[in-house]
Structure formats: C-alpha cells, structure tokens
Design a protein around this motif. Structure first.
Motif, PDB file in Angstrom:
ATOM      1  N   SER A  93       0.849  -1.190   0.000  1.00 34.93           N
ATOM      2  CA  SER A  93       0.000   0.000   0.000  1.00 34.93           C
ATOM      3  C   SER A  93       0.889   1.246   0.000  1.00 34.93           C
ATOM      4  N   THR A  94       0.321   2.375  -0.336  1.00 33.65           N
ATOM      5  CA  THR A  94       1.066   3.635  -0.359  1.00 33.65           C
ATOM      6  C   THR A  94       1.630   3.934   1.031  1.00 33.65           C
ATOM      7  N   THR A  95       0.838   3.715   2.060  1.00 30.96           N
ATOM      8  CA  THR A  95       1.287   3.962   3.439  1.00 30.96           C
ATOM      9  C   THR A  95       2.440   3.034   3.798  1.00 30.96           C
ATOM     10  N   GLN A 131       4.518   1.522   1.755  1.00 34.60           N
ATOM     11  CA  GLN A 131       5.691   1.893   0.952  1.00 34.60           C
ATOM     12  C   GLN A 131       6.370   3.132   1.535  1.00 34.60           C
ATOM     13  N   ASP A 132       5.573   4.105   1.956  1.00 39.50           N
ATOM     14  CA  ASP A 132       6.115   5.323   2.562  1.00 39.50           C
ATOM     15  C   ASP A 132       6.883   4.990   3.843  1.00 39.50           C
ATOM     16  N   LEU A 133       6.306   4.133   4.682  1.00 43.10           N
ATOM     17  CA  LEU A 133       6.978   3.738   5.920  1.00 43.10           C
ATOM     18  C   LEU A 133       8.264   2.961   5.631  1.00 43.10           C
ATOM     19  N   LEU A 134       8.228   2.072   4.633  1.00 42.86           N
ATOM     20  CA  LEU A 134       9.436   1.328   4.258  1.00 42.86           C
ATOM     21  C   LEU A 134      10.558   2.273   3.853  1.00 42.86           C
ATOM     22  N   GLU A 135      10.231   3.271   3.054  1.00 46.84           N
ATOM     23  CA  GLU A 135      11.248   4.224   2.592  1.00 46.84           C
ATOM     24  C   GLU A 135      11.867   4.995   3.751  1.00 46.84           C
ATOM     25  N   LYS A 136      11.068   5.277   4.779  1.00 48.85           N
ATOM     26  CA  LYS A 136      11.574   5.987   5.957  1.00 48.85           C
ATOM     27  C   LYS A 136      12.348   5.059   6.886  1.00 48.85           C
ATOM     28  N   LEU A 137      11.881   3.823   7.032  1.00 50.94           N
ATOM     29  CA  LEU A 137      12.466   2.890   7.995  1.00 50.94           C
ATOM     30  C   LEU A 137      13.755   2.227   7.525  1.00 50.94           C
ATOM     31  N   GLU A 138      13.826   1.870   6.246  1.00 57.20           N
ATOM     32  CA  GLU A 138      14.975   1.086   5.770  1.00 57.20           C
ATOM     33  C   GLU A 138      16.318   1.735   6.093  1.00 57.20           C
TER      34      GLU A 138
END
Length: 182
Positions: A9-11, A13-20
């Motif tokens: 989901s967009t949410t 994916q956004d969290l993955l980009e911040k967390l990785e």
C-alpha cells in the motif's frame, strides 16, 4: 537501481522508505512493514539480519526488537502516519518469513510459498480465476520481474508487482547432531 518488490500500500511503501535507512544504520534489515486495520491500526515491522559468512541469517531476538522499538517509536510520533491511536509492533521473521523483495524470493527458491495477488489470475478450466496461491517456488526472474510457482494445477508465471502478502512456508527438520560429529 530499482529494487524489485511485491505490491505494498502507499502507506506501507512510505513507511518502508523511511524505515529502511534507519534500520540499516542500526545494523538490521527491514524484511517487511504491514499495516493492519480493522478496529484499531497496528503497524508490524519485521526485522531481519544480514546473512553471515555461512550464508545463514542470525536470529532476531527479543532484545533486538526492543532496541529497534525504542529507536523508531519516537520517529513514528514525528511522522504521525495515522490519525488517532495505533500500535507499533516489532517482529522477527519467524518460521514463516514474509517475502517482499526479489532477494527474499531468491532465498526461498525451491521452497513452498503462499501469497495473494492483487487481482484474480485466470487458470485452466474447470478452475475459476484465483487470488490465493500456494506451491513450490520454481523460478525467480529479475529480467521478467516475475516468479514461477508450481502447484497441483501447473506452473504459473506471476509478476512480482501483482503479489502481496507473500510468505515462505519453510519446512523445518531436526538433524541428528550425534551422528554428524563422527
């Protein structure tokens, strides 16, 4: 370089980009992020370790999960990804690790996997189109950005972008260490 990944989901994916990048800085990999709704919102972050020299991944401990939670919980307060309350969980991959990246599918090659697709895929009659899949992961193709799944009805090429909620159904065996020492 584009990282090949399953449909999130967009949410998520956004969290993955911040967390990785944060998790990499702490010495961990982000195996998956799952946002579960229904009543209250829960964000589950699945941690993993990089493969060691023996090709195996060290185990994630409760202490690892606690350490990461202490670091990223304040970040979630700043990011505020959801209106209202939500819970944040840390998890190890466990015995059925999620498959998100092409590398995860390559690790599971030859093993049994289960997943859902974003839309129903046609299969030979008399079966009806389906979204739920379970079988042996026969191929992983970066060139085609797809996987080959073999089940009782045949071999299917499925685009990675159509896959969501994939899991490796690892089969565990007990080894006789006494006989191996001889």
């Amino acid at each position: 370089m584009k990282r090949l990944t399953v449909n999130k989901s967009t949410t998520e994916q956004d969290l993955l980009e911040k967390l990785e990048p944060v998790l990499l800085e702490l010495g961990y990999e982000c195996r998956d992020v799952e946002v579960m709704t229904g009543g209250s919102v829960c964000v589950r972050v699945t941690l993993d370790m990089a493969k060691g020299p023996n090709g195996k991944r060290p185990t994630i401990s409760i202490e690892d999960c606690t350490k990461v939670h202490r670091v990223i919980s304040p970040m979630f307060d700043v990011w505020d990804p959801f209106p209202g309350a939500y819970s944040l969980e840390m998890s190890s991959p466990g015995e059925h690790p999620p498959l998100r990246l092409m590398e995860h599918f390559q690790e599971a090659l030859g093993g049994k996997i289960r997943f859902q697709t974003t839309e129903a895929i046609e299969v030979p009659a008399p079966a009806k189109p389906r979204k739920k899949w379970e079988g042996i992961l026969e191929t992983v193709s970066e060139a085609d950005e797809s996987i080959g799944l073999k089940d009782l009805q045949g071999l299917y090429q499925i685009p990675l972008a159509m896959i969501r909620d994939a899991t490796w159904l690892q089969e565990w065996t007990v080894q006789d260490t006494k006989n191996q020492e001889k």
